[in-house]
Design a protein around this motif. Structure first.
Motif, PDB file in Angstrom:
ATOM      1  N   ASN A  53       0.743  -1.253  -0.026  1.00  0.00           N
ATOM      2  CA  ASN A  53      -0.236  -0.184  -0.008  1.00  0.00           C
ATOM      3  C   ASN A  53       0.878   1.269  -0.019  1.00  0.00           C
ATOM      4  O   ASN A  53       2.204   1.209   0.004  1.00  0.00           O
ATOM      5  N   ALA A  54       0.322   2.433   0.129  1.00  0.00           N
ATOM      6  CA  ALA A  54       0.960   3.505  -0.291  1.00  0.00           C
ATOM      7  C   ALA A  54       2.079   3.876   0.786  1.00  0.00           C
ATOM      8  O   ALA A  54       3.085   4.553   0.626  1.00  0.00           O
ATOM      9  N   GLU A  55       1.884   3.607   2.221  1.00  0.00           N
ATOM     10  CA  GLU A  55       2.648   3.707   3.214  1.00  0.00           C
ATOM     11  C   GLU A  55       4.209   3.037   2.961  1.00  0.00           C
ATOM     12  O   GLU A  55       4.984   3.161   3.746  1.00  0.00           O
ATOM     13  N   GLN A  56       4.002   2.027   2.146  1.00  0.00           N
ATOM     14  CA  GLN A  56       5.245   1.244   1.888  1.00  0.00           C
ATOM     15  C   GLN A  56       5.981   1.327   0.818  1.00  0.00           C
ATOM     16  O   GLN A  56       6.719   0.533   0.189  1.00  0.00           O
ATOM     17  N   LEU A  57       5.502   2.670  -0.017  1.00  0.00           N
ATOM     18  CA  LEU A  57       6.202   2.980  -1.256  1.00  0.00           C
ATOM     19  C   LEU A  57       7.732   3.498  -0.874  1.00  0.00           C
ATOM     20  O   LEU A  57       7.988   3.898   0.303  1.00  0.00           O
ATOM     21  N   ALA A  58       8.497   3.563  -1.925  1.00  0.00           N
ATOM     22  CA  ALA A  58       9.731   4.238  -1.856  1.00  0.00           C
ATOM     23  C   ALA A  58       9.680   5.496  -1.041  1.00  0.00           C
ATOM     24  O   ALA A  58       8.924   6.554  -1.285  1.00  0.00           O
ATOM     25  N   LYS A  59      10.976   5.576  -0.455  1.00  0.00           N
ATOM     26  CA  LYS A  59      10.866   7.025   0.510  1.00  0.00           C
ATOM     27  C   LYS A  59      11.951   8.176  -0.345  1.00  0.00           C
ATOM     28  O   LYS A  59      12.432   7.797  -1.438  1.00  0.00           O
ATOM     29  N   PRO A  60      11.601   9.325   0.063  1.00  0.00           N
ATOM     30  CA  PRO A  60      12.608  10.444  -0.736  1.00  0.00           C
ATOM     31  C   PRO A  60      13.972  10.414  -0.210  1.00  0.00           C
ATOM     32  O   PRO A  60      14.345   9.613   0.384  1.00  0.00           O
ATOM     33  N   ASN A  61      14.650  11.543  -0.798  1.00  0.00           N
ATOM     34  CA  ASN A  61      16.130  11.434  -0.384  1.00  0.00           C
ATOM     35  C   ASN A  61      16.957  10.250  -1.039  1.00  0.00           C
ATOM     36  O   ASN A  61      17.647   9.835  -0.342  1.00  0.00           O
ATOM     37  N   LEU A  62      16.405   9.959  -2.223  1.00  0.00           N
ATOM     38  CA  LEU A  62      17.382   8.660  -2.877  1.00  0.00           C
ATOM     39  C   LEU A  62      18.643   9.071  -3.239  1.00  0.00           C
ATOM     40  O   LEU A  62      18.763  10.156  -3.972  1.00  0.00           O
ATOM     41  N   PRO A  63      19.700   8.207  -3.430  1.00  0.00           N
ATOM     42  CA  PRO A  63      20.962   8.460  -3.968  1.00  0.00           C
ATOM     43  C   PRO A  63      20.878   8.899  -5.566  1.00  0.00           C
ATOM     44  O   PRO A  63      19.937   8.186  -6.379  1.00  0.00           O
ATOM     45  N   VAL A  64      21.539   9.696  -6.074  1.00  0.00           N
ATOM     46  CA  VAL A  64      21.578   9.572  -7.692  1.00  0.00           C
ATOM     47  C   VAL A  64      22.250   8.242  -8.400  1.00  0.00           C
ATOM     48  O   VAL A  64      23.361   7.873  -7.976  1.00  0.00           O
ATOM     49  N   ALA A  65      21.487   7.714  -9.186  1.00  0.00           N
ATOM     50  CA  ALA A  65      21.878   6.491  -9.884  1.00  0.00           C
ATOM     51  C   ALA A  65      22.671   6.770 -11.057  1.00  0.00           C
ATOM     52  O   ALA A  65      22.493   7.798 -11.324  1.00  0.00           O
ATOM     53  N   THR A  66      23.453   5.696 -11.522  1.00  0.00           N
ATOM     54  CA  THR A  66      24.225   6.130 -12.678  1.00  0.00           C
ATOM     55  C   THR A  66      24.158   5.003 -13.835  1.00  0.00           C
ATOM     56  O   THR A  66      24.074   3.725 -13.715  1.00  0.00           O
ATOM     57  N   MET A  67      23.796   5.587 -15.055  1.00  0.00           N
ATOM     58  CA  MET A  67      23.593   4.903 -16.388  1.00  0.00           C
ATOM     59  C   MET A  67      24.946   5.400 -17.108  1.00  0.00           C
ATOM     60  O   MET A  67      24.829   6.249 -17.804  1.00  0.00           O
ATOM     61  N   ASP A  68      25.908   4.697 -17.319  1.00  0.00           N
ATOM     62  CA  ASP A  68      27.061   4.986 -18.010  1.00  0.00           C
ATOM     63  C   ASP A  68      26.897   4.230 -19.618  1.00  0.00           C
ATOM     64  O   ASP A  68      26.217   3.575 -19.747  1.00  0.00           O
ATOM     65  N   GLN A  69      27.907   5.168 -20.225  1.00  0.00           N
ATOM     66  CA  GLN A  69      28.347   4.517 -21.762  1.00  0.00           C
ATOM     67  C   GLN A  69      29.520   4.133 -21.944  1.00  0.00           C
ATOM     68  O   GLN A  69      30.431   5.016 -21.721  1.00  0.00           O
TER      69      GLN A  69
END
Length: 221
Positions: A53-69
């Protein structure tokens, strides 16, 4: 001597009983999912997302992820992030790339560039984002944007281990090679069993030629 020996035997039996006890509950606390294709081959990089349910969704302040080339490929080929997370797109090649996506979850483009883009891109909507390069058509990557913090990728053996204390639970299964539309997810409900095998029908994509090999743009080497 007899009493000491009896005490040692009693202690050994006690320790053995405790080990078996905790070993049993340790095994019982883990649920193993195995994802395979219609031919029984195990599928690595299948995404398992648990639905809450909505209370268990992802939290804010997530780290920046990386998609490299790297070497004209997206690295990793599949990146799993959470709703609202930012992704950086560095170009580690010594040639320029033009990254884009027409996916409904996040249409965007990073015009011809090398090195580091000015800013990361925020992925606010759940779904699958297919990445391409406008210069190198063979470059294909995926960003899976999850709505839950409980999201997992299968390993090379097609396995993932989940805590059993969440059961029963509804979950979704997705794979980049699935025959179903890429936006679709297979929804199943898992009950209190120690192991589940999930089958996903897949197909092998046709090989893709690159713009560079056809037109040899001055951007390419």
């Amino acid at each position: 001597m007899f009493e000491r020996g009896l005490q040692k035997i009693t202690k050994s039996c006690c320790f053995l009983t405790m080990s078996l006890f905790f070993g049993y509950f340790s095994d019982a606390a883990a649920l193993e999912l195995v994802v395979e294709d219609q031919h029984g081959s195990k599928l690595a990089n299948a995404v398992i997302e648990l639905h809450f349910n909505a209370e268990q969704l992802a939290k804010p302040n997530l780290p920046v992820a990386t998609m490299d080339q790297v070497h004209k490929q997206f690295l990793p080929e599949l990146l799993v992030v959470q709703k609202g997370q930012q992704v950086d797109f560095p170009n580690s090649d010594n040639i320029r790339h033009h990254v884009y996506s027409f996916s409904q979850a996040k249409p965007f483009q990073l015009k011809l560039y090398s090195g580091q883009p000015k800013a990361p891109i925020t992925f606010n909507n759940q779904g699958v984002v297919v990445l391409g390069c406008n210069i190198h058509d063979s470059m294909v990557g995926y960003i899976y944007v999850a709505g839950s913090k409980h999201v997992y990728k299968t390993n090379k053996q097609g396995k993932v281990t989940l805590p059993n204390n969440l059961l029963p639970i509804e979950l979704s299964v997705w794979h980049a090679l699935q025959t179903a539309p890429l936006e679709n997810k297979k929804i199943i409900t898992v009950s209190a069993k120690s192991k589940h095998t999930i089958t996903v029908n897949t197909s092998t994509p046709a090989p893709r030629n690159t713009f560079g090999s056809k037109f040899k743009a001055g951007n390419d080497s």
